[in-house]
Design a protein around this motif. Structure first.
Motif: not given
Length: 268
Positions: A33-34, A48-59, A61-67
């Motif tokens: 994560e860091s 490629a599918a795994s990388r897309a899923l990781v990016a989606q989850v990271a985004a 999580v970032d939105r949830t933390i910011a809110a």
């Protein structure tokens, strides 16, 4: 997490290797994560599918933390020293142990015909705290703790040391100034031996179960017969000090040899 996972661990994680223990898997996930470098290494072993899923989850999580609310400022009770060496859940158990030993000292004083109850209970004194130190039920931050690189025997030894630092001085005072003064070694060595035995047995069946089992066995095999006969067992005579020292060293060495066992869920 400051220590990077090895390339071998990252490859095994990416392949879904079932041989990785739970603590290692969680440590890698927390670290990813860091650490962009390790994420890049992981990306080389994923689809490629795994990388897309990781990016989606990271985004997400970032939105949830910011809110969410801003993090609270650190206090003394939230310092790394406290998190590594102590957990607040230990305090009630240590306080209970102190109360039991104090009551035992009073009983020994008023019932002088009985053997030293403090001496009989001394081997068990740290076990409730040790059980609470490594229990998913007793530590509210358990999921976070076991996901760190220091999870396992290192963390358990730190917290066990914290328990002993609180319990041993109390036993030493009761040995020196209690109603039936005894050699402090007769209290401290059995105490350390049972602590080491709990850790060793805990690597097989879980620390909490090991602590409860040893307390029940000692109470049934030693404490109850001693109170019934009003005599101390041979195990707590001055001649047994060397034996307790030897057993403590052997049990501690065997525990270190089984260090990896404490990174499995069965050790909790």
């Amino acid at each position: 997490m400051s220590t990077h996972p090895t390339l071998n661990d990252i490859d095994r994680y990416a392949d879904g290797d079932a041989g990785l223990d739970e603590a290692t898997v969680w440590s890698i996930e927390v670290h990813l994560e860091s650490c962009a470098d390790c994420r890049a290494r992981l990306a080389g072993s994923t689809t490629a599918a795994s990388r897309a899923l990781v990016a989606q989850v990271a985004a997400a999580v970032d939105r949830t933390i910011a809110a969410g609310p801003a993090p609270r400022s650190r206090t003394f009770l939230r310092t790394p020293m406290r998190q590594r060496w102590f957990v607040a859940a230990l305090l009630p158990w240590v306080a209970m142990t102190a109360g039991v030993l104090g009551s035992a000292a009073l009983l020994t004083y008023f019932l002088s015909e009985l053997p030293s109850i403090v001496l009989l209970l001394a081997p068990l004194a740290p076990l409730p705290g040790v059980a609470a130190a490594w229990s998913r039920r007793g530590d509210p931050a358990w999921e976070l703790v076991v996901g760190t690189p220091s999870a396992g025997l290192t963390m358990l030894l730190r917290r066990t040391t914290a328990v002993l630092v609180l319990v041993i001085p109390l036993l030493a005072v009761l040995a020196a100034y209690g109603a039936s003064r005894v050699n402090p070694a007769l209290m401290l060595l059995p105490c350390l031996a049972f602590t080491a035995a709990t850790l060793l047995l805990g690597s097989l069946i879980g620390v909490r179960r090991a602590a409860v089992g040893l307390m029940a066995a000692w109470a049934a095999a030693v404490v109850a017969p001693s109170l019934a006969t009003a005599e101390l067992p041979v195990l707590l005579e001055p001649t047994a000090i060397d034996g307790w020292a030897f057993v403590t060293v052997v049990l501690a060495a065997l525990t270190l040899l089984r260090a990896n066992s404490f990174r499995r869920l069965t050790s909790f």
